[in-house]
Design an enzyme around this catalytic site. Structure first.
Site, mmCIF file in Angstrom:
data_model
loop_
_atom_site.group_PDB
_atom_site.id
_atom_site.type_symbol
_atom_site.label_atom_id
_atom_site.label_comp_id
_atom_site.label_asym_id
_atom_site.label_seq_id
_atom_site.Cartn_x
_atom_site.Cartn_y
_atom_site.Cartn_z
ATOM 1 C CG HIS A 19 -7.303 -0.979 -6.000
ATOM 2 N ND1 HIS A 19 -6.585 -0.571 -7.093
ATOM 3 C CD2 HIS A 19 -7.774 0.144 -5.423
ATOM 4 C CE1 HIS A 19 -6.638 0.736 -7.187
ATOM 5 N NE2 HIS A 19 -7.337 1.208 -6.192
ATOM 6 C CD GLN A 60 0.449 2.363 6.768
ATOM 7 O OE1 GLN A 60 -0.569 2.115 7.427
ATOM 8 N NE2 GLN A 60 1.254 3.373 7.067
ATOM 9 C CG ASP A 99 -3.934 6.578 -0.280
ATOM 10 O OD1 ASP A 99 -3.170 7.415 -0.776
ATOM 11 O OD2 ASP A 99 -4.586 5.765 -0.964
ATOM 12 N NE ARG A 119 -3.762 11.142 -8.591
ATOM 13 C CZ ARG A 119 -4.574 11.149 -7.519
ATOM 14 N NH1 ARG A 119 -4.226 10.499 -6.433
ATOM 15 N NH2 ARG A 119 -5.722 11.802 -7.552
HETATM 16 O O1 PAF Z 1 -8.500 5.689 -1.499
HETATM 17 C C1 PAF Z 1 -9.396 5.895 -2.350
HETATM 18 O O2 PAF Z 1 -9.421 5.278 -3.407
HETATM 19 C C2 PAF Z 1 -10.460 6.953 -2.072
HETATM 20 O O3 PAF Z 1 -9.932 8.025 -1.368
HETATM 21 C C3 PAF Z 1 -11.701 6.391 -1.363
HETATM 22 C C4 PAF Z 1 -11.368 5.842 0.022
HETATM 23 C C5 PAF Z 1 -12.319 5.282 -2.199
HETATM 24 C C6 PAF Z 1 -12.757 7.492 -1.181
HETATM 25 O O4 PAF Z 1 -13.177 8.006 -2.408
#
Ligand code: PAF
Length: 280
Positions: free
Chosen positions: A34, A145, A147, A184
Site C-alpha cells: 500500500h 499489480q 491484484d 491476508r
Molecule cells: O484492492 C483493494 O484494496 C480494494 O479492492 C479496493 C480497490 C480498495 C476497492 O475496495
C-alpha cells in the site's frame, strides 16, 4: 493531514485542492505494498487522497469480511508519515445508504480467473471504485499489480464509461523470499507462511520457462501445477497463462501475457501473478 468521514465534507474540500490530485483507494491494514502506491502518488501529484473502506459488497458469502484485519489508528500514523493530505474514511451507511440499488458491471474480463469463483466480487469492487472516483474526482488513481485482474477491470470501466482520470498500476512489493505482500498473509501460521512461497516459486518457474523460449502455455501451466502439487498444504484454485489485456487463456504465448494463480494455503486463499512481456 485531514481525516474526512462524509461525502458532503469530502466534496466541499475537493473544490479547494491543488491539482493534480492522486488517489489511492484501500481497505486499510497497510503494508509496504500500500505504502508504495502512496509514495508514487506523492511523487506525481500536488495533493494525495487515500481512502480506507473495507467494502462489504466485494466479499461473497462465507468470505472474510468480518475477520478482515483492521487497524485505523496505525494506518493513520503511517499515512501521516507519508505526508498524505486527506484520508477519506466513510462508514458503511455513508457509502451504501438504505435503499442503495445501483451497480456497475464490466462484462467479459470479470468472468474469468477471480470472477469465476467469486461471483459478485468485481461488481462490488467496480461500483465502490466508481463511487470513490465520483466523490474524490482524482486526476490519477493508483492500483497494485498484485491484484492484476482488478487493475485490468478498473481500466476497462474507466475507458468504457469515459471517466476523466488516469489509472496507474504499481509493481508488486514482495517479502525477501518472494511472497507478495497482502493483508491476508496475517492469516498464515508459521508453517503455512513457509508453504506460501510456492506461489512465487511457480510464477518464477513460468517466467524462467518463457524466458528460455517456451511458448506453449499448456506446458507452462502443467509445470506450474506440478510444482504446486508437491506442497502438501497447497490447494490450487486456478493456474492461468492469459492474454494480459483480455485475460483470455492462451494456447501460445505470442503476445503480452499474465501468468497468475490462486492457491489455498490451509484456509487462506492467496493470489499472485507475473507479466510475461517486453524484453524478457
Ligand atoms: O484492492 C483493494 O484494496 C480494494 O479492492 C479496493 C480497490 C480498495 C476497492 O475496495
Amino acid at each position: 493531514m485531514q481525516v474526512v468521514k462524509t461525502v458532503t465534507e469530502m466534496r466541499k474540500l475537493r473544490r479547494q485542492l491543488n491539482e493534480p490530485v492522486g488517489f489511492v483507494p484501500t481497505m486499510g491494514y497497510f503494508h509496504e505494498g500500500h505504502l508504495s502506491l502512496v509514495r508514487q502518488a506523492r511523487k506525481e501529484n500536488s495533493t494525495v487522497v487515500v481512502s480506507i473502506f473495507v467494502n462489504p459488497t466485494q466479499f461473497g458469502p462465507g468470505e472474510d469480511f468480518q475477520d478482515y484485519p483492521r487497524d485505523l489508528e496505525r494506518d493513520l500514523e503511517l499515512l501521516e508519515r507519508e505526508k498524505v493530505d486527506i484520508v477519506f474514511v466513510p462508514s458503511e451507511e455513508e457509502m451504501y445508504p438504505s435503499g442503495f440499488s445501483s451497480w456497475i458491471d464490466v462484462e467479459g474480463v470479470t468472468e474469468r480467473l477471480e470472477g469465476a469463483s467469486r461471483l459478485e466480487h468485481f461488481r462490488g469492487v467496480i461500483t465502490v471504485c466508481a463511487k470513490l472516483f465520483n466523490i474524490i474526482q482524482p486526476t490519477r488513481a493508483y492500483f497494485g499489480q498484485k491484484d492484476a485482474q482488478q487493475a485490468v477491470v478498473i481500466k476497462k470501466m474507466v475507458a468504457d464509461l469515459s471517466m476523466n482520470l488516469e489509472i496507474t498500476v504499481v509493481s508488486t512489493i514482495r517479502e525477501s523470499d518472494g511472497l507478495a505482500m497482502s493483508s491476508r498473509n496475517t492469516y498464515l501460521n508459521p508453517e503455512e507462511r513457509q508453504a506460501a512461497i510456492v506461489l512465487f516459486r511457480a510464477l518464477s518457474l513460468a517466467r524462467e520457462l518463457w524466458q528460455g523460449g517456451e511458448k506453449d502455455a499448456d506446458k507452462i501451466r502443467h509445470e506450474m501445477t506440478s510444482l504446486i502439487q508437491k506442497e502438501p498444504l497447497a490447494r490450487i484454485d486456478y493456474v492461468s497463462i492469459a492474454d494480459a489485456n483480455t485475460l483470455e487463456e492462451l494456447k501460445a504465448i505470442n503476445r503480452p501475457a499474465l501468468a497468475s494463480l490462486a492457491v489455498r494455503i490451509g484456509k487462506t486463499r492467496l493470489i499472485d501473478n507475473v507479466l510475461l512481456k517486453g524484453g524478457k
